[in-house]
Design a protein around this motif. Structure first.
Motif, PDB file in Angstrom:
ATOM      1  N   PRO A 144       0.819  -1.232   0.293  1.00  0.00           N
ATOM      2  CA  PRO A 144      -0.009  -0.144  -0.052  1.00  0.00           C
ATOM      3  C   PRO A 144       0.985   1.453   0.159  1.00  0.00           C
ATOM      4  O   PRO A 144       1.936   1.230   0.418  1.00  0.00           O
ATOM      5  N   ILE A 145       0.234   2.458  -0.240  1.00  0.00           N
ATOM      6  CA  ILE A 145       0.986   3.541  -0.450  1.00  0.00           C
ATOM      7  C   ILE A 145       0.834   4.489   0.730  1.00  0.00           C
ATOM      8  O   ILE A 145      -0.180   4.715   1.402  1.00  0.00           O
ATOM      9  N   ASP A 146       2.256   4.775   1.223  1.00  0.00           N
ATOM     10  CA  ASP A 146       2.335   5.442   2.768  1.00  0.00           C
ATOM     11  C   ASP A 146       2.264   6.843   2.103  1.00  0.00           C
ATOM     12  O   ASP A 146       2.575   7.090   0.849  1.00  0.00           O
ATOM     13  N   GLU A 147       2.467   7.804   3.295  1.00  0.00           N
ATOM     14  CA  GLU A 147       2.805   9.152   3.152  1.00  0.00           C
ATOM     15  C   GLU A 147       4.022   9.641   2.708  1.00  0.00           C
ATOM     16  O   GLU A 147       4.290  10.575   2.069  1.00  0.00           O
ATOM     17  N   GLU A 148       4.993   8.708   2.929  1.00  0.00           N
ATOM     18  CA  GLU A 148       6.123   8.948   2.264  1.00  0.00           C
ATOM     19  C   GLU A 148       6.327   8.621   0.715  1.00  0.00           C
ATOM     20  O   GLU A 148       7.862   8.551   0.450  1.00  0.00           O
ATOM     21  N   HIS A 149       5.613   7.889   0.212  1.00  0.00           N
ATOM     22  CA  HIS A 149       5.609   7.396  -1.175  1.00  0.00           C
ATOM     23  C   HIS A 149       6.146   8.579  -1.953  1.00  0.00           C
ATOM     24  O   HIS A 149       5.742   9.867  -1.838  1.00  0.00           O
ATOM     25  N   PRO A 150       6.860   8.391  -2.868  1.00  0.00           N
ATOM     26  CA  PRO A 150       7.458   9.514  -3.765  1.00  0.00           C
ATOM     27  C   PRO A 150       6.239  10.212  -4.571  1.00  0.00           C
ATOM     28  O   PRO A 150       5.383   9.533  -4.786  1.00  0.00           O
ATOM     29  N   LYS A 151       6.141  11.308  -4.918  1.00  0.00           N
ATOM     30  CA  LYS A 151       5.332  12.068  -5.595  1.00  0.00           C
ATOM     31  C   LYS A 151       5.534  12.231  -6.963  1.00  0.00           C
ATOM     32  O   LYS A 151       6.332  12.626  -7.342  1.00  0.00           O
ATOM     33  N   ASP A 152       4.394  11.893  -7.825  1.00  0.00           N
ATOM     34  CA  ASP A 152       4.685  11.883  -9.197  1.00  0.00           C
ATOM     35  C   ASP A 152       3.585  12.176 -10.042  1.00  0.00           C
ATOM     36  O   ASP A 152       2.953  11.716 -10.648  1.00  0.00           O
ATOM     37  N   PRO A 153       3.442  13.459  -9.933  1.00  0.00           N
ATOM     38  CA  PRO A 153       1.854  13.982 -10.448  1.00  0.00           C
ATOM     39  C   PRO A 153       2.067  13.969 -12.101  1.00  0.00           C
ATOM     40  O   PRO A 153       2.943  13.886 -12.727  1.00  0.00           O
ATOM     41  N   PHE A 154       0.709  13.639 -12.392  1.00  0.00           N
ATOM     42  CA  PHE A 154       0.512  13.356 -13.754  1.00  0.00           C
ATOM     43  C   PHE A 154       0.015  14.340 -14.583  1.00  0.00           C
ATOM     44  O   PHE A 154       0.061  14.589 -15.716  1.00  0.00           O
ATOM     45  N   TYR A 155      -0.998  14.999 -13.859  1.00  0.00           N
ATOM     46  CA  TYR A 155      -1.853  16.283 -14.583  1.00  0.00           C
ATOM     47  C   TYR A 155      -1.620  17.261 -13.625  1.00  0.00           C
ATOM     48  O   TYR A 155      -1.370  17.426 -12.541  1.00  0.00           O
ATOM     49  N   PRO A 156      -1.771  18.649 -14.453  1.00  0.00           N
ATOM     50  CA  PRO A 156      -1.605  19.990 -13.653  1.00  0.00           C
ATOM     51  C   PRO A 156      -2.428  19.953 -12.307  1.00  0.00           C
ATOM     52  O   PRO A 156      -1.997  20.615 -11.405  1.00  0.00           O
TER      53      PRO A 156
END
Length: 337
Positions: A133-145
């Motif tokens: 599962p995704i925790d709060e420390e998971h890398p952020k990788d935005p896809f849309y603006p």
């Protein structure tokens, strides 16, 4: 914390999540002000509490109106974003509302002496999952603006906490659903419900193996209220159910609730519609003329459980039944059956 007699503004309080939060606040004895532009929010969402709250028509991009409305507020819950109009097109990302609007909320709260701001962020900040599962420390990788507005707003909240002493907390909601959500059509869950109610088979785009963490609205409201009451300045929490459901299994669950003699169908390549502004970028797979979102989302809610004492209760099966019943009634009322 006892909210009896406290002044609470819900920016975007006529929307899906905001209206449910407004109702809960009224039940807990708060004096509620709903500040909403009604671009996608609906007065009908507030039908049960309209005589017990104050409604102000306003846009968070209008700082002076926001500042005036926030006078004497103790708390602000920021849910304002025209999500119902959000698409994959570059022309409907609402970066101004998502960034400048949030800055205005935080600025006005600081000027008005508001004690705390709770900000509605999103699972969208994570982009392509690296692990589950995704925790709060998971890398952020935005896809849309749109995703970037959520990240930048979280950072603004933390900066206002650090530099101006404003207590803030950001909540990353995972795939929220429930009554009133059906006015929006971004979710496979709503699409499947509508088709099943009409006796039509849910149509699966892609493999159907995509995983989502569907979180019933009551649990999201619980998490939001816990975050409002807990002193945790600058923190960020995942608010989900903590269990993933495959899209194909979701369709089967909905059919089972409907009792209809139908089966999910896989969309053929020719059925796929082109979505303007969409480009392949790791998280999508081109099938025919359509890009299918292949991301998987399951929330790690360990942090919220530990600090907020958050404990979601409504299973996907129970939530589907509740949402199906509500949508059936709405479609019958509107003669859409």
């Amino acid at each position: 914390m006892n909210l009896e007699g406290k002044n609470v503004m819900v920016a975007g309080g006529a929307g899906f999540i905001g209206s449910h939060i407004s109702e809960r606040l009224v039940k807990e004895g708060a004096r509620v002000v709903v500040f909403d532009s009604f671009v996608t929010g609906k007065e009908s969402n507030l039908a049960w509490v309209k005589d017990k709250i104050r409604i102000i028509r306003g846009d968070i991009l209008d700082y002076e109106s926001l500042l005036k409305a926030m006078n004497k507020m103790d708390f602000v819950i920021h849910q304002a974003f025209p999500y119902g109009d959000l698409t994959q097109s570059v022309d409907t990302q609402f970066v101004d509302s998502g960034t400048v609007g949030t800055f205005n909320v935080l600025r006005a709260a600081t000027k008005s002496g508001v004690k705390k701001v709770v900000y509605a962020s999103s699972v969208a900040v994570y982009g392509q999952h690296k692990y589950l599962p995704i925790d709060e420390e998971h890398p952020k990788d935005p896809f849309y603006p749109y995703d970037v507005t959520k990240i930048s707003s979280e950072m603004l909240c933390q900066v206002f906490t650090k530099s101006y002493g404003l207590d803030t907390v950001s909540l990353r909601y995972f795939n929220v659903y429930g009554p009133r959500y059906a006015v929006y059509d971004h979710s496979a869950l709503v699409y499947f419900l509508e088709r099943s109610i009409k006796g039509l088979p849910p149509i699966i785009y892609g493999t159907g193996k995509q995983i989502r963490d569907y979180t019933y609205i009551d649990d999201v409201v619980d998490g939001t209220m816990l975050a409002l009451k807990k002193h945790c300045p600058g923190e960020i929490f995942n608010i989900g159910f903590g269990t993933g459901t495959r899209i194909i299994d979701l369709a089967k669950k909905i059919i089972a609730v409907s009792g209809k003699n139908i089966k999910p169908e896989m969309a053929s390549t020719g059925d796929y519609r082109y979505i303007p502004g969409t480009m392949p970028y790791g998280i999508t797979k081109k099938v025919g003329r359509r890009y299918i979102d292949t991301r998987n989302f399951v929330a790690d809610i360990t942090k919220a459980k530990k600090i907020l004492r958050y404990s979601p209760k409504v299973s996907i099966d129970a939530g589907i039944k509740k949402t199906y019943g509500w949508l059936f009634s709405e479609m019958k009322k509107n003669r859409n059956l």
